[in-house]
Design an enzyme around this catalytic site. Structure first.
Site, PDB file in Angstrom:
ATOM      1  CE  LYS A   1      -4.405   1.148   0.448  1.00 57.14           C
ATOM      2  NZ  LYS A   1      -5.597   0.504  -0.069  1.00 57.14           N
TER       3      LYS A   1
ATOM      4  N   GLY B   1     -24.893   2.583   3.746  1.00 59.37           N
ATOM      5  CA  GLY B   1     -24.120   3.085   2.606  1.00 59.37           C
ATOM      6  C   GLY B   1     -24.724   2.612   1.306  1.00 59.37           C
TER       7      GLY B   1
ATOM      8  N   GLY C   1     -23.634   3.714  -1.833  1.00 63.46           N
ATOM      9  CA  GLY C   1     -22.745   4.181  -2.899  1.00 63.46           C
ATOM     10  C   GLY C   1     -22.493   3.080  -3.915  1.00 63.46           C
TER      11      GLY C   1
ATOM     12  CB  VAL D   1     -19.687  -1.364  -2.378  1.00 66.90           C
ATOM     13  CG1 VAL D   1     -19.905  -2.735  -1.766  1.00 66.90           C
ATOM     14  CG2 VAL D   1     -18.313  -1.288  -3.035  1.00 66.90           C
TER      15      VAL D   1
HETATM   16  P1  NAD Z   1     -18.777   5.155  -2.127  1.00 67.91           P
HETATM   17  O1  NAD Z   1     -18.136   6.436  -1.753  1.00 67.91           O
HETATM   18  O2  NAD Z   1     -19.264   4.959  -3.517  1.00 67.91           O
HETATM   19  O3  NAD Z   1     -20.057   4.913  -1.175  1.00 67.91           O
HETATM   20  C1  NAD Z   1     -20.016   5.067   0.202  1.00 67.91           C
HETATM   21  C2  NAD Z   1     -21.379   5.584   0.632  1.00 67.91           C
HETATM   22  O4  NAD Z   1     -21.447   5.546   2.048  1.00 67.91           O
HETATM   23  C3  NAD Z   1     -21.648   7.012   0.196  1.00 67.91           C
HETATM   24  O5  NAD Z   1     -22.913   7.084  -0.453  1.00 67.91           O
HETATM   25  C4  NAD Z   1     -21.652   7.784   1.512  1.00 67.91           C
HETATM   26  O6  NAD Z   1     -22.503   8.914   1.493  1.00 67.91           O
HETATM   27  C5  NAD Z   1     -22.119   6.730   2.473  1.00 67.91           C
HETATM   28  N1  NAD Z   1     -21.804   6.962   3.880  1.00 67.91           N
HETATM   29  C6  NAD Z   1     -20.699   7.526   4.425  1.00 67.91           C
HETATM   30  N2  NAD Z   1     -20.812   7.552   5.762  1.00 67.91           N
HETATM   31  C7  NAD Z   1     -21.989   6.982   6.064  1.00 67.91           C
HETATM   32  C8  NAD Z   1     -22.674   6.715   7.286  1.00 67.91           C
HETATM   33  N3  NAD Z   1     -22.167   7.053   8.467  1.00 67.91           N
HETATM   34  N4  NAD Z   1     -23.870   6.097   7.213  1.00 67.91           N
HETATM   35  C9  NAD Z   1     -24.435   5.773   6.030  1.00 67.91           C
HETATM   36  N5  NAD Z   1     -23.822   5.998   4.857  1.00 67.91           N
HETATM   37  C10 NAD Z   1     -22.639   6.612   4.868  1.00 67.91           C
HETATM   38  O7  NAD Z   1     -17.767   4.021  -1.691  1.00 67.91           O
HETATM   39  P2  NAD Z   1     -17.765   2.492  -2.131  1.00 67.91           P
HETATM   40  O8  NAD Z   1     -16.817   2.316  -3.243  1.00 67.91           O
HETATM   41  O9  NAD Z   1     -19.167   2.030  -2.272  1.00 67.91           O
HETATM   42  O10 NAD Z   1     -17.100   1.808  -0.863  1.00 67.91           O
HETATM   43  C11 NAD Z   1     -17.854   1.533   0.314  1.00 67.91           C
HETATM   44  C12 NAD Z   1     -16.991   0.764   1.301  1.00 67.91           C
HETATM   45  O11 NAD Z   1     -16.534  -0.452   0.706  1.00 67.91           O
HETATM   46  C13 NAD Z   1     -15.713   1.493   1.747  1.00 67.91           C
HETATM   47  O12 NAD Z   1     -15.445   1.158   3.086  1.00 67.91           O
HETATM   48  C14 NAD Z   1     -14.637   0.908   0.844  1.00 67.91           C
HETATM   49  O13 NAD Z   1     -13.369   0.986   1.447  1.00 67.91           O
HETATM   50  C15 NAD Z   1     -15.112  -0.522   0.759  1.00 67.91           C
HETATM   51  N6  NAD Z   1     -14.637  -1.252  -0.438  1.00 67.91           N
HETATM   52  C16 NAD Z   1     -14.935  -0.782  -1.670  1.00 67.91           C
HETATM   53  C17 NAD Z   1     -14.511  -1.502  -2.784  1.00 67.91           C
HETATM   54  C18 NAD Z   1     -14.851  -1.058  -4.188  1.00 67.91           C
HETATM   55  O14 NAD Z   1     -14.660  -1.850  -5.117  1.00 67.91           O
HETATM   56  N7  NAD Z   1     -15.358   0.138  -4.384  1.00 67.91           N
HETATM   57  C19 NAD Z   1     -13.766  -2.687  -2.622  1.00 67.91           C
HETATM   58  C20 NAD Z   1     -13.497  -3.155  -1.337  1.00 67.91           C
HETATM   59  C21 NAD Z   1     -13.941  -2.412  -0.242  1.00 67.91           C
END
Ligand code: NAD
Length: 354
Positions: free
Chosen positions: A81, A183, A185, A187
């Protein structure tokens, strides 16, 4: 000076490189935890840290996490990382990214980078102009591996939730199973759509109320306030927003049988895994269930390196192995009484020869 190598987080990292380039203003740390299974792969985080020590800890913990995630996903990659220490104004310049790319390149493929928090697709494309050791680049066409990892991560989580429901509740499908999703977003939204198609009942939450409402309307689901989602009575709580939500308070508030979601580092501390198990809640270790995205970007990188076409079906085939891996962890946990997070850590450590 702190002797980091005596601290638990250091965990015998193979290499930690401190980078300082006064000309561009770049300050960065590249941590390589293990290259036992292949080059250390993991994204670059661009973040303003209050203290340099916090940046160091972040790099070390995230890099070890990538070792475990890649090993458990069956990928021929180790764990690494990078963190770029941003100033208070989060100044990011092309010169900085170029200097960073040159350091990655000089490592000769020991470290393969990708996007992470604070680094955009365009930033990574700029890095890729100076080094080949980059994964997760945009791809053309719908049938190629790579590109946005979100939908692949969501697919793995969906399959993992189904496996958890089968293991804990003895149910073969999601019809009528109530899932509370934190969340919505990339995922969480993807997981919600797949679950809705399969007949699950959904309660959603997001700090972005408009985003939550739009998805709820699309899926005929319900939204609750962010502070309410963890205590919603449900079958599955699926965290897809923040890490470190599973602490004494968070675990105490849960009213579910299963925790299975994509957020990284859901357990605040090591003792919180066993605490979940004591409450009779089945936990899907985060780095096992959320590996779909890394599977996709890694295959994209390996195919590009070998100049071979990369079939999206190979990605799907590997993501389909996630439920089996979880089942293996849960069976071992049932047999030994050791909580699933600890079982998974042990399996990962064995795979990386520790
Ligand atoms: P993203 O930014 O697209 O979505 C995250 C969502 O969570 C946003 O809509 C945000 O407004 C919401 N959020 C933030 N704080 C919150 C809270 N307290 N309560 C409710 N909602 C809240 O991010 P993502 O890519 O969907 O990733 C989500 C999680 O998954 C992260 O922890 C990320 O590290 C993990 N992750 C993502 C991937 C990937 O492929 N994108 C892979 C492995 C792990």
């Amino acid at each position: 000076m702190t002797a980091f190598w005596t601290e638990a987080d250091y965990d015998d990292h193979e290499l930690v490189q401190f980078v300082r380039d006064p000309k561009s203003g770049l300050t960065a740390i590249i941590a390589l935890h293990s290259t036992h299974l292949g080059p250390g792969a993991g994204g670059t985080r661009f973040w303003h840290y209050a203290e340099p020590d916090a940046a160091m800890r972040d790099a070390l913990r995230l890099s070890r996490g990538m070792s475990y995630k890649n090993a458990m996903a069956g990928l021929p990659m180790g764990g690494g990382k990078a963190v770029i220490l941003a100033d208070e104004n989060r100044t990011k310049t092309p010169e900085m990214l170029a200097a960073f790319a040159d350091v990655v390149d000089a490592l000769g493929g020991q470290y393969v980078t990708a996007e992470d928090v604070g680094i955009s697709e365009a930033d990574m494309a700029a890095v890729a102009e100076r080094t080949q050791y980059v994964s997760g680049l945009p791809v053309e066409g719908d049938d190629a591996a790579g590109g946005d990892p979100g939908p692949f991560t969501a697919l793995g989580i969906f399959l993992g939730i189904k496996a958890a429901v089968k293991h804990k509740l003895g149910k073969d499908g999601m019809d009528g199973v109530h899932v509370a999703i934190q969340g919505t977003g990339s995922v969480g939204g993807g997981v919600a759509r797949l679950l809705a198609k399969d007949g699950a009942k959904l309660t959603l939450s997001d700090i972005n109320a408009d985003r939550c409402a739009a998805l709820a309307k699309e899926l005929a689901a319900e939204c609750v306030a962010p502070e309410a989602i963890m205590s919603v009575p449900c079958d599955v709580f699926s965290p897809n927003a923040l890490g470190a939500i599973l602490d004494e308070e968070g675990i105490g508030s849960l009213d579910c049988k299963i925790v299975a979601g994509g957020a990284n580092n859901q357990l605040k501390r090591l003792e919180h895994g066993p605490m979940l198990a004591e409450r009779g809640i089945l936990y899907a270790p985060d780095y096992v269930i959320n590996a779909g995205g890394i599977i996709s970007v890694t295959l994209e990188y390996l195919c590009r390196k070998d100049k071979a076409p990369c079939d999206i079906n190979e990605v799907r085939k590997r993501i389909a192995l996630i439920p089996g891996r979880l089942e293996q962890i849960w069976q071992e946990s049932d047999k030994t009484g050791v909580s699933p997070d600890v079982v998974a850590d042990k399996m990962a450590q064995e795979l990386i020869g520790r």
